[in-house]
Design an enzyme around this catalytic site. Structure first.
Site, mmCIF file in Angstrom:
data_model
loop_
_atom_site.group_PDB
_atom_site.id
_atom_site.type_symbol
_atom_site.label_atom_id
_atom_site.label_comp_id
_atom_site.label_asym_id
_atom_site.label_seq_id
_atom_site.Cartn_x
_atom_site.Cartn_y
_atom_site.Cartn_z
ATOM 1 N N PRO A 1 0.803 -1.248 0.000
ATOM 2 C CA PRO A 1 0.000 0.000 0.000
ATOM 3 C C PRO A 1 0.824 1.281 0.000
ATOM 4 O O PRO A 1 0.846 2.018 0.978
ATOM 5 C CB PRO A 1 -0.838 -0.138 1.265
ATOM 6 C CG PRO A 1 -0.003 -0.981 2.178
ATOM 7 C CD PRO A 1 0.788 -1.928 1.296
ATOM 8 N N CYS A 2 1.448 1.573 -1.138
ATOM 9 C CA CYS A 2 2.217 2.812 -1.225
ATOM 10 C C CYS A 2 1.300 4.037 -1.167
ATOM 11 O O CYS A 2 1.756 5.141 -0.882
ATOM 12 C CB CYS A 2 3.070 2.834 -2.485
ATOM 13 S SG CYS A 2 2.196 2.438 -3.982
ATOM 14 N N HIS A 3 -0.007 3.832 -1.412
ATOM 15 C CA HIS A 3 -0.934 4.973 -1.354
ATOM 16 C C HIS A 3 -1.136 5.453 0.072
ATOM 17 O O HIS A 3 -1.692 6.526 0.290
ATOM 18 C CB HIS A 3 -2.281 4.594 -1.978
ATOM 19 C CG HIS A 3 -2.968 3.433 -1.323
ATOM 20 N ND1 HIS A 3 -2.625 2.122 -1.582
ATOM 21 C CD2 HIS A 3 -3.953 3.380 -0.400
ATOM 22 C CE1 HIS A 3 -3.403 1.327 -0.856
ATOM 23 N NE2 HIS A 3 -4.217 2.069 -0.134
#
Length: 189
Positions: free
Chosen positions: A157-159
């Site tokens: 989850p780089c977001h």
DNA sequence: GACAGATGAAGGA
DNA sequence: TCCTTCATCTGTC
């Protein structure tokens, strides 16, 4: 600095994942999930982790790897990936992930991505906090670079990584998509 | 080795 | 506040 992209092995199997957001494309190697490509709004698939790459047509089932010849291990991983992806898109916690193939990626990038995997839905960290967490508090810009190089967005989850003071920062697949993913997890900027 | 980058902090207007 | 500048670290070519 370790630079071992040369021994990066090409994914062996590509399998599509149909979601309400479009068709994602998962790439598996013999070690596990190696890449996940976003669908574009125009129906093309945007390769992850390399923003200037050309979008391409999604692999239709008849063009994808013949399911009859896919080892059951890959199919098991794909079921797990599909479930995980759909849960993230629904803003829910991921129960299980397939093995992730980060072969050829640097130690630094892997440590950044491992730190992201610790974040649950609705949880965020700043680039600076991630840098501190991996023991390199001054490597904030490099953390941003590692985020952009993430080959498995959404699942890794780089977001959920924001800039300082809850600013949105950047996103290789587009800020709108990042805002949308955060909104699904009820994260207000 | 040079350069660029999804940052962060500090200082000035 | 907002903008500019600079320090810092890593990846890529």
């Amino acid at each position: 600095m370790s630079r071992n992209t040369a021994d990066r092995k090409a994914p062996l199997v590509e399998l599509p994942i149909a979601t309400s957001d479009g068709i994602f494309l998962a790439h598996y190697s013999e070690r596990g999930l190696a890449e996940l490509d976003f669908p574009n709004t125009d129906g093309l698939i945007a390769p992850a982790g390399h923003g200037n790459a050309e979008p391409r047509k999604p692999a239709h089932p008849e063009h994808a790897t013949d399911p009859q010849r896919i080892p059951t291990q890959f199919l098991r991983w794909h079921r797990t990936t599909t479930e995980a992806l759909k849960r993230v898109l629904a803003g829910r916690a991921v129960k299980a992930l397939p093995p992730l193939d980060w072969t050829g990626k640097t130690e630094f990038q892997q440590s950044v991505w491992r730190e992201m995997l610790k974040l649950g839905p609705g949880q965020t960290k700043s680039y600076g906090e991630v840098a501190k967490a991996i023991g390199k508090p001054k490597a904030v810009r490099a953390v941003g670079g590692a985020c952009g190089a993430n080959p498995i967005p959404v699942v890794v989850p780089c977001h959920r990584i924001l800039a300082a003071h809850q600013k949105i920062g950047g996103f290789s697949s587009g800020l709108d998509r990042k805002r949308d993913l955060l909104a699904r997890e009820r994260i207000n900027l």
